[in-house]
Every structure is written in structure tokens, then in C-alpha cells.
Write a protein that holds these residues in place. Structure first.
Motif, PDB file in Angstrom:
ATOM      1  N   MET A   1       0.832  -1.190   0.000  1.00 37.21           N
ATOM      2  CA  MET A   1       0.000   0.000   0.000  1.00 37.21           C
ATOM      3  C   MET A   1       0.870   1.245   0.000  1.00 37.21           C
ATOM      4  SD  MET A   1      -3.180  -0.417   2.510  1.00 37.21           S
ATOM      5  CE  MET A   1      -4.547  -1.365   1.993  1.00 37.21           C
ATOM      6  N   ASP A   2       0.392   2.291  -0.674  1.00 36.02           N
ATOM      7  CA  ASP A   2       1.123   3.546  -0.635  1.00 36.02           C
ATOM      8  C   ASP A   2       0.651   4.372   0.555  1.00 36.02           C
ATOM      9  OD1 ASP A   2      -1.297   4.614  -1.387  1.00 36.02           O
ATOM     10  OD2 ASP A   2      -0.733   5.005  -3.451  1.00 36.02           O
ATOM     11  N   ASP A   3       1.188   5.580   0.712  1.00 38.86           N
ATOM     12  CA  ASP A   3       0.864   6.375   1.903  1.00 38.86           C
ATOM     13  C   ASP A   3      -0.562   6.896   1.930  1.00 38.86           C
ATOM     14  OD1 ASP A   3       1.160   8.205  -0.127  1.00 38.86           O
ATOM     15  OD2 ASP A   3       2.689   9.409   0.886  1.00 38.86           O
ATOM     16  N   SER A   4      -1.310   6.821   0.821  1.00 38.50           N
ATOM     17  CA  SER A   4      -2.701   7.265   0.814  1.00 38.50           C
ATOM     18  C   SER A   4      -3.648   6.182   1.307  1.00 38.50           C
ATOM     19  CB  SER A   4      -3.108   7.696  -0.600  1.00 38.50           C
ATOM     20  OG  SER A   4      -3.151   6.563  -1.448  1.00 38.50           O
ATOM     21  N   GLY A   5      -3.133   4.973   1.514  1.00 36.28           N
ATOM     22  CA  GLY A   5      -3.971   3.880   1.972  1.00 36.28           C
ATOM     23  C   GLY A   5      -4.564   3.061   0.839  1.00 36.28           C
ATOM     24  N   LEU A   6      -4.326   3.465  -0.400  1.00 40.66           N
ATOM     25  CA  LEU A   6      -4.835   2.718  -1.534  1.00 40.66           C
ATOM     26  C   LEU A   6      -3.817   1.672  -1.947  1.00 40.66           C
ATOM     27  CD1 LEU A   6      -6.314   5.669  -3.606  1.00 40.66           C
ATOM     28  CD2 LEU A   6      -7.481   4.168  -2.015  1.00 40.66           C
TER      29      LEU A   6
ATOM     30  N   ARG B   1      -3.060   0.175  -4.880  1.00 38.23           N
ATOM     31  CA  ARG B   1      -2.271   0.410  -6.078  1.00 38.23           C
ATOM     32  C   ARG B   1      -2.997   1.395  -6.957  1.00 38.23           C
ATOM     33  NH1 ARG B   1      -2.482  -4.420 -10.383  1.00 38.23           N
ATOM     34  NH2 ARG B   1      -1.688  -2.738 -11.647  1.00 38.23           N
ATOM     35  N   THR B   2      -2.313   1.868  -7.976  1.00 40.28           N
ATOM     36  CA  THR B   2      -2.937   2.724  -8.969  1.00 40.28           C
ATOM     37  C   THR B   2      -3.002   1.954 -10.277  1.00 40.28           C
ATOM     38  OG1 THR B   2      -2.101   4.725  -7.918  1.00 40.28           O
ATOM     39  CG2 THR B   2      -2.784   4.915 -10.201  1.00 40.28           C
TER      40      THR B   2
ATOM     41  N   LYS C   1      -9.989  -0.663 -17.825  1.00 44.16           N
ATOM     42  CA  LYS C   1     -10.950  -1.064 -18.857  1.00 44.16           C
ATOM     43  C   LYS C   1     -10.974  -2.583 -19.000  1.00 44.16           C
ATOM     44  CE  LYS C   1     -10.774   3.045 -21.765  1.00 44.16           C
ATOM     45  NZ  LYS C   1     -10.382   3.566 -23.088  1.00 44.16           N
ATOM     46  N   ALA C   2      -9.812  -3.190 -18.976  1.00 45.55           N
ATOM     47  CA  ALA C   2      -9.717  -4.632 -19.178  1.00 45.55           C
ATOM     48  C   ALA C   2     -10.124  -5.434 -17.943  1.00 45.55           C
ATOM     49  CB  ALA C   2      -8.290  -5.005 -19.589  1.00 45.55           C
ATOM     50  N   ARG C   3     -10.006  -4.830 -16.752  1.00 42.46           N
ATOM     51  CA  ARG C   3     -10.200  -5.607 -15.525  1.00 42.46           C
ATOM     52  C   ARG C   3     -11.217  -4.961 -14.576  1.00 42.46           C
ATOM     53  NH1 ARG C   3      -4.158  -6.989 -13.748  1.00 42.46           N
ATOM     54  NH2 ARG C   3      -5.225  -8.508 -12.461  1.00 42.46           N
ATOM     55  N   LEU C   4     -12.246  -4.361 -15.139  1.00 43.80           N
ATOM     56  CA  LEU C   4     -13.227  -3.642 -14.328  1.00 43.80           C
ATOM     57  C   LEU C   4     -13.855  -4.527 -13.254  1.00 43.80           C
ATOM     58  CD1 LEU C   4     -14.801  -1.102 -13.664  1.00 43.80           C
ATOM     59  CD2 LEU C   4     -16.453  -1.749 -15.426  1.00 43.80           C
ATOM     60  N   SER C   5     -14.245  -5.723 -13.605  1.00 45.86           N
ATOM     61  CA  SER C   5     -14.870  -6.619 -12.618  1.00 45.86           C
ATOM     62  C   SER C   5     -13.946  -6.851 -11.431  1.00 45.86           C
ATOM     63  CB  SER C   5     -15.227  -7.963 -13.257  1.00 45.86           C
ATOM     64  OG  SER C   5     -16.222  -7.777 -14.228  1.00 45.86           O
ATOM     65  N   GLU C   6     -12.663  -7.064 -11.705  1.00 43.78           N
ATOM     66  CA  GLU C   6     -11.709  -7.279 -10.622  1.00 43.78           C
ATOM     67  C   GLU C   6     -11.569  -6.033  -9.756  1.00 43.78           C
ATOM     68  OE1 GLU C   6      -7.049  -8.527  -9.844  1.00 43.78           O
ATOM     69  OE2 GLU C   6      -7.786  -8.423 -11.895  1.00 43.78           O
ATOM     70  N   ILE C   7     -11.517  -4.884 -10.385  1.00 45.14           N
ATOM     71  CA  ILE C   7     -11.388  -3.635  -9.623  1.00 45.14           C
ATOM     72  C   ILE C   7     -12.601  -3.432  -8.726  1.00 45.14           C
ATOM     73  CG2 ILE C   7     -11.327  -1.110  -9.857  1.00 45.14           C
ATOM     74  CD1 ILE C   7      -9.563  -1.584 -12.359  1.00 45.14           C
TER      75      ILE C   7
ATOM     76  N   ILE D   1      -7.649   4.787 -10.082  1.00 40.17           N
ATOM     77  CA  ILE D   1      -7.463   4.595 -11.523  1.00 40.17           C
ATOM     78  C   ILE D   1      -6.932   5.893 -12.100  1.00 40.17           C
ATOM     79  CG2 ILE D   1      -8.609   4.163 -13.726  1.00 40.17           C
ATOM     80  CD1 ILE D   1     -10.717   2.572 -12.171  1.00 40.17           C
ATOM     81  N   GLY D   2      -5.841   5.814 -12.861  1.00 41.06           N
ATOM     82  CA  GLY D   2      -5.282   6.975 -13.550  1.00 41.06           C
ATOM     83  C   GLY D   2      -4.237   7.691 -12.719  1.00 41.06           C
TER      84      GLY D   2
END
Length: 92
Positions: A1-6, A8-9, A16-22, A34-35
Motif C-alpha cells: 500500500m502507498d501512503d494514501s492507503g490505496l 495500487r494505482t 478497462k480490461a479488468r473492471l470486474s476485478e477492480i 485509476i489513472g
């Protein structure tokens, strides 16, 4: 995890390819970013409702926040110099 708590980016192409997984990861692990240049964060609706402030109806807000004590009359327009058709008594 990065310092924002998320975790990954994701690139837009990956998203677009992995929307269900996201969406699954947003539900199971928390917000997903995303982005990079124009980042967006995907969160589950449950989390959104928990964290979002309570919103009052727009109509109530407008009534409670209407300006008071101000002259709200629109400015009167100057008399027009253009001729108005069909106003003369030239019924011909």
C-alpha cells in the motif's frame, strides 16, 4: 500500500480490461485508484454511504440559503431604439 492507503494505482487501460476485478477489490479491500494524470477513486457504495456527509434536499437548502435583505429586482432595461413591427395603426 502507498501512503494514501490505496493498494495500487491502475492504469486506465488496465481498468478497462479488468473492471470486474477492480469492483471486487473495491468491495473486499477498499478504494481503488485509476489513472495518474487525472486520478479517480473507485469505492463501494457501502463505503461511500458510510463516509459521505448527509445531504439535505436541494429545495430545502435553497429555501434556507436564499439571500435576504437584498434588492433582488432585475435592473430595468433602457428603452429599445429598434422599431417594433405591427404596432402602428397602418392596418392598410
Amino acid at each position: 500500500m502507498d501512503d494514501s492507503g490505496l493498494a495500487r494505482t491502475w492504469t486506465v487501460a488496465e481498468a478497462k480490461a479488468r473492471l470486474s476485478e477492480i469492483l471486487r477489490l473495491a468491495e473486499e479491500q477498499g478504494p481503488q485508484r485509476i489513472g495518474i494524470r487525472r486520478p479517480f477513486v473507485i469505492v463501494s457504495e457501502r463505503l461511500w454511504r458510510e463516509k459521505a456527509p448527509a445531504r439535505e434536499p436541494l429545495g430545502r437548502w435553497l429555501i434556507e440559503n436564499v439571500p435576504r435583505g437584498l434588492n433582488l429586482e432585475p435592473p430595468r432595461e433602457r428603452a429599445s431604439r429598434r422599431e417594433i413591427p405591427f404596432t402602428s395603426d397602418d392596418a392598410g
